[in-house]
Design a protein around this motif. Structure first.
Motif, PDB file in Angstrom:
ATOM      1  N   GLU A 149       0.835  -1.207   0.000  1.00 49.11           N
ATOM      2  CA  GLU A 149       0.000   0.000   0.000  1.00 49.11           C
ATOM      3  C   GLU A 149       0.870   1.257   0.000  1.00 49.11           C
ATOM      4  O   GLU A 149       0.736   2.148   0.841  1.00 49.11           O
ATOM      5  CB  GLU A 149      -0.975  -0.006   1.179  1.00 49.11           C
ATOM      6  CG  GLU A 149      -2.019  -1.106   1.087  1.00 49.11           C
ATOM      7  CD  GLU A 149      -3.142  -0.960   2.076  1.00 49.11           C
ATOM      8  OE1 GLU A 149      -3.019  -0.145   3.015  1.00 49.11           O
ATOM      9  OE2 GLU A 149      -4.161  -1.657   1.922  1.00 49.11           O
ATOM     10  N   GLN A 150       1.759   1.296  -0.989  1.00 47.78           N
ATOM     11  CA  GLN A 150       2.655   2.426  -1.181  1.00 47.78           C
ATOM     12  C   GLN A 150       2.463   3.001  -2.576  1.00 47.78           C
ATOM     13  O   GLN A 150       1.860   2.375  -3.447  1.00 47.78           O
ATOM     14  CB  GLN A 150       4.118   1.996  -1.000  1.00 47.78           C
ATOM     15  CG  GLN A 150       4.459   1.490   0.387  1.00 47.78           C
ATOM     16  CD  GLN A 150       5.883   0.963   0.468  1.00 47.78           C
ATOM     17  OE1 GLN A 150       6.518   0.664  -0.547  1.00 47.78           O
ATOM     18  NE2 GLN A 150       6.392   0.834   1.686  1.00 47.78           N
ATOM     19  N   LEU A 151       3.016   4.204  -2.781  1.00 47.57           N
ATOM     20  CA  LEU A 151       3.001   4.834  -4.094  1.00 47.57           C
ATOM     21  C   LEU A 151       4.420   4.891  -4.638  1.00 47.57           C
ATOM     22  O   LEU A 151       5.393   4.913  -3.884  1.00 47.57           O
ATOM     23  CB  LEU A 151       2.418   6.249  -4.003  1.00 47.57           C
ATOM     24  CG  LEU A 151       0.994   6.360  -3.453  1.00 47.57           C
ATOM     25  CD1 LEU A 151       0.564   7.828  -3.427  1.00 47.57           C
ATOM     26  CD2 LEU A 151       0.022   5.525  -4.264  1.00 47.57           C
ATOM     27  N   CYS A 152       4.511   4.903  -5.974  1.00 43.80           N
ATOM     28  CA  CYS A 152       5.824   4.940  -6.628  1.00 43.80           C
ATOM     29  C   CYS A 152       5.858   6.060  -7.662  1.00 43.80           C
ATOM     30  O   CYS A 152       4.853   6.704  -7.952  1.00 43.80           O
ATOM     31  CB  CYS A 152       6.125   3.601  -7.297  1.00 43.80           C
ATOM     32  SG  CYS A 152       5.089   3.247  -8.745  1.00 43.80           S
ATOM     33  N   ASP A 153       7.031   6.291  -8.212  1.00 44.35           N
ATOM     34  CA  ASP A 153       7.220   7.309  -9.246  1.00 44.35           C
ATOM     35  C   ASP A 153       7.420   6.681 -10.619  1.00 44.35           C
ATOM     36  O   ASP A 153       7.946   7.316 -11.536  1.00 44.35           O
ATOM     37  CB  ASP A 153       8.430   8.185  -8.899  1.00 44.35           C
ATOM     38  CG  ASP A 153       8.227   8.983  -7.626  1.00 44.35           C
ATOM     39  OD1 ASP A 153       7.167   9.613  -7.500  1.00 44.35           O
ATOM     40  OD2 ASP A 153       9.110   8.949  -6.752  1.00 44.35           O
ATOM     41  N   ARG A 154       7.007   5.439 -10.768  1.00 43.82           N
ATOM     42  CA  ARG A 154       7.213   4.723 -12.035  1.00 43.82           C
ATOM     43  C   ARG A 154       6.391   5.370 -13.149  1.00 43.82           C
ATOM     44  O   ARG A 154       5.180   5.552 -13.019  1.00 43.82           O
ATOM     45  CB  ARG A 154       6.782   3.271 -11.874  1.00 43.82           C
ATOM     46  CG  ARG A 154       7.307   2.338 -12.961  1.00 43.82           C
ATOM     47  CD  ARG A 154       8.777   2.096 -12.756  1.00 43.82           C
ATOM     48  NE  ARG A 154       9.321   1.237 -13.811  1.00 43.82           N
ATOM     49  CZ  ARG A 154      10.611   0.999 -13.936  1.00 43.82           C
ATOM     50  NH1 ARG A 154      11.470   1.555 -13.101  1.00 43.82           N
ATOM     51  NH2 ARG A 154      11.056   0.227 -14.897  1.00 43.82           N
ATOM     52  N   PRO A 155       7.006   5.736 -14.280  1.00 42.57           N
ATOM     53  CA  PRO A 155       6.225   6.305 -15.393  1.00 42.57           C
ATOM     54  C   PRO A 155       5.416   5.226 -16.096  1.00 42.57           C
ATOM     55  O   PRO A 155       5.917   4.153 -16.400  1.00 42.57           O
ATOM     56  CB  PRO A 155       7.304   6.878 -16.313  1.00 42.57           C
ATOM     57  CG  PRO A 155       8.515   6.040 -16.048  1.00 42.57           C
ATOM     58  CD  PRO A 155       8.447   5.679 -14.579  1.00 42.57           C
ATOM     59  N   LEU A 156       4.145   5.518 -16.354  1.00 43.91           N
ATOM     60  CA  LEU A 156       3.279   4.566 -17.040  1.00 43.91           C
ATOM     61  C   LEU A 156       2.839   5.079 -18.403  1.00 43.91           C
ATOM     62  O   LEU A 156       1.949   4.502 -19.019  1.00 43.91           O
ATOM     63  CB  LEU A 156       2.046   4.271 -16.171  1.00 43.91           C
ATOM     64  CG  LEU A 156       2.307   3.691 -14.784  1.00 43.91           C
ATOM     65  CD1 LEU A 156       0.989   3.392 -14.071  1.00 43.91           C
ATOM     66  CD2 LEU A 156       3.176   2.438 -14.850  1.00 43.91           C
ATOM     67  N   PRO A 183      -3.130   4.873   0.321  1.00 47.07           N
ATOM     68  CA  PRO A 183      -2.626   6.017  -0.437  1.00 47.07           C
ATOM     69  C   PRO A 183      -2.974   5.857  -1.913  1.00 47.07           C
ATOM     70  O   PRO A 183      -2.990   4.739  -2.436  1.00 47.07           O
ATOM     71  CB  PRO A 183      -1.103   5.945  -0.222  1.00 47.07           C
ATOM     72  CG  PRO A 183      -0.915   5.110   1.000  1.00 47.07           C
ATOM     73  CD  PRO A 183      -2.057   4.143   1.028  1.00 47.07           C
ATOM     74  N   GLY A 184      -3.290   6.950  -2.570  1.00 48.02           N
ATOM     75  CA  GLY A 184      -3.607   6.905  -3.990  1.00 48.02           C
ATOM     76  C   GLY A 184      -5.048   6.620  -4.301  1.00 48.02           C
ATOM     77  O   GLY A 184      -5.415   6.494  -5.482  1.00 48.02           O
ATOM     78  N   ALA A 185      -5.899   6.526  -3.263  1.00 48.23           N
ATOM     79  CA  ALA A 185      -7.309   6.246  -3.510  1.00 48.23           C
ATOM     80  C   ALA A 185      -7.932   7.366  -4.346  1.00 48.23           C
ATOM     81  O   ALA A 185      -7.738   8.548  -4.072  1.00 48.23           O
ATOM     82  CB  ALA A 185      -8.058   6.095  -2.189  1.00 48.23           C
ATOM     83  N   ILE A 186      -8.667   6.972  -5.392  1.00 44.58           N
ATOM     84  CA  ILE A 186      -9.346   7.929  -6.266  1.00 44.58           C
ATOM     85  C   ILE A 186     -10.756   8.204  -5.772  1.00 44.58           C
ATOM     86  O   ILE A 186     -11.202   9.343  -5.719  1.00 44.58           O
ATOM     87  CB  ILE A 186      -9.398   7.391  -7.713  1.00 44.58           C
ATOM     88  CG1 ILE A 186      -7.980   7.247  -8.278  1.00 44.58           C
ATOM     89  CG2 ILE A 186     -10.243   8.313  -8.605  1.00 44.58           C
ATOM     90  CD1 ILE A 186      -7.938   6.504  -9.603  1.00 44.58           C
ATOM     91  N   GLY A 187     -11.482   7.155  -5.410  1.00 43.50           N
ATOM     92  CA  GLY A 187     -12.851   7.336  -4.961  1.00 43.50           C
ATOM     93  C   GLY A 187     -13.621   6.033  -4.937  1.00 43.50           C
ATOM     94  O   GLY A 187     -13.060   4.944  -5.100  1.00 43.50           O
ATOM     95  N   GLY A 225      -8.188   3.280  -7.210  1.00 41.09           N
ATOM     96  CA  GLY A 225      -6.991   3.986  -6.778  1.00 41.09           C
ATOM     97  C   GLY A 225      -5.814   3.721  -7.687  1.00 41.09           C
ATOM     98  O   GLY A 225      -5.858   2.854  -8.562  1.00 41.09           O
ATOM     99  N   ARG A 226      -4.768   4.483  -7.454  1.00 45.53           N
ATOM    100  CA  ARG A 226      -3.530   4.352  -8.226  1.00 45.53           C
ATOM    101  C   ARG A 226      -2.389   3.909  -7.321  1.00 45.53           C
ATOM    102  O   ARG A 226      -2.415   4.119  -6.110  1.00 45.53           O
ATOM    103  CB  ARG A 226      -3.163   5.681  -8.895  1.00 45.53           C
ATOM    104  CG  ARG A 226      -4.172   6.149  -9.940  1.00 45.53           C
ATOM    105  CD  ARG A 226      -3.682   7.430 -10.622  1.00 45.53           C
ATOM    106  NE  ARG A 226      -4.545   7.796 -11.724  1.00 45.53           N
ATOM    107  CZ  ARG A 226      -5.613   8.591 -11.626  1.00 45.53           C
ATOM    108  NH1 ARG A 226      -5.938   9.099 -10.428  1.00 45.53           N
ATOM    109  NH2 ARG A 226      -6.356   8.868 -12.675  1.00 45.53           N
ATOM    110  N   ARG A 227      -1.362   3.328  -7.927  1.00 48.01           N
ATOM    111  CA  ARG A 227      -0.144   2.987  -7.203  1.00 48.01           C
ATOM    112  C   ARG A 227       0.986   3.951  -7.554  1.00 48.01           C
ATOM    113  O   ARG A 227       2.125   3.746  -7.173  1.00 48.01           O
ATOM    114  CB  ARG A 227       0.288   1.564  -7.559  1.00 48.01           C
ATOM    115  CG  ARG A 227      -0.184   0.451  -6.631  1.00 48.01           C
ATOM    116  CD  ARG A 227      -1.651   0.368  -6.363  1.00 48.01           C
ATOM    117  NE  ARG A 227      -2.465   0.184  -7.545  1.00 48.01           N
ATOM    118  CZ  ARG A 227      -3.730  -0.205  -7.519  1.00 48.01           C
ATOM    119  NH1 ARG A 227      -4.332  -0.439  -6.359  1.00 48.01           N
ATOM    120  NH2 ARG A 227      -4.436  -0.317  -8.619  1.00 48.01           N
TER     121      ARG A 227
END
Length: 256
Positions: free
Chosen positions: A20-27, A93-97, A137-139
């Motif tokens: 349940e973490q976020l990263c800076d990986r480009p998608l 973290p990263g929850a959109i809705g 959500g997003r990662r």
């Protein structure tokens, strides 16, 4: 994208989902839908979860507009992210809705050999239907838009929170259902089942076609989350959200 970049992206996203973490990986470097689903599959294998079915996102025009999609996308549902009867859920973290959606339980392998994939055949393969709240959500810290970025990031799926199963519901009448969503007891928006590709069962038709094109099928006891029949509502810790699906029942949750 080089193979090592694909594998690294899948590895990073899998670790972020697990922790349940976020990263800076480009998608935004993923050039095709096939590559996107390939990375998603690698990430799902790395997670090693028990798979409970599939979640659609972007099956309604309002949800596609909010998420920056041009068509629906899907991902597999981990067993830990399919929750029946939950009354409290911790937002990562990263929850959109959150969104109101239908969740179908599949009775038998579908489609069987030579079977047509249409609404009537899908209805014969459905065991029951749950009212549900889907959490998106997003990662990644950056909000990448587009179909391929969403596909890679587990179809933006976080969790599916199901209410009680209605196994005696008339599936043909699902399109008549109006869904009302309440925040702290006050109606905040309403939605219609017809916003999901014209009928909720059409979400299963769409998914079955996508899987069939990849040489796969739905299995007995799979769950299929249809995607949003309401707008996507931003939710915050401490809020109480409830969705009333009329004859199908209700589902509610307090977020923490």
């Amino acid at each position: 994208m080089y193979f090592e970049l694909k594998d690294k992206t899948a590895d990073v996203l899998a670790r972020c989902r697990r922790r349940e973490q976020l990263c800076d990986r480009p998608l935004d470097l993923i050039s095709s839908q096939d590559a996107a689903y390939g990375i998603q599959a690698i990430a799902e294998d790395l997670l090693g979860f028990e798979r409970k079915g599939f979640a659609l996102v972007g099956s309604s025009e309002p949800s596609r507009r909010i998420l920056g999609l041009t068509k629906p996308v899907f991902s597999e549902i981990p067993a830990s992210a399919l929750i029946v009867g939950v009354k409290q859920f911790g937002l990562p973290p990263g929850a959109i809705g959150a969104q109101g959606e239908f969740v179908f339980r599949i009775l038998r392998p579908f489609p069987e050999a030579g079977e047509a994939i249409d609404r009537a055949s899908v209805a014969s393969a459905v065991l029951g239907c749950h009212p549900a709240i889907g959490i998106l959500g997003r990662r990644t810290r950056q909000s990448f838009v587009g179909n391929n970025a969403a596909i890679v990031d587990f179809g933006l799926h976080v969790a599916t929170l199901c209410g009680p199963c209605a196994d005696a519901i008339d599936l043909d009448r699902l399109a008549d259902i109006e869904v009302n969503v309440f925040l702290f007891g006050d109606t905040v928006f309403a939605g219609s089942a017809t916003s999901i590709l014209g009928h909720p069962l059409e979400a299963v038709v769409w998914l079955a076609n996508e899987l069939s094109a990849r040489g796969k099928q739905l299995k007995p006891s799979d769950f299929v989350a249809t995607g949003s029949c309401t707008t996507i509502l931003q939710v915050l810790p401490g809020q109480h959200l409830a969705a009333d699906f009329g004859p199908l029942g209700q589902v509610d949750c307090i977020f923490s």
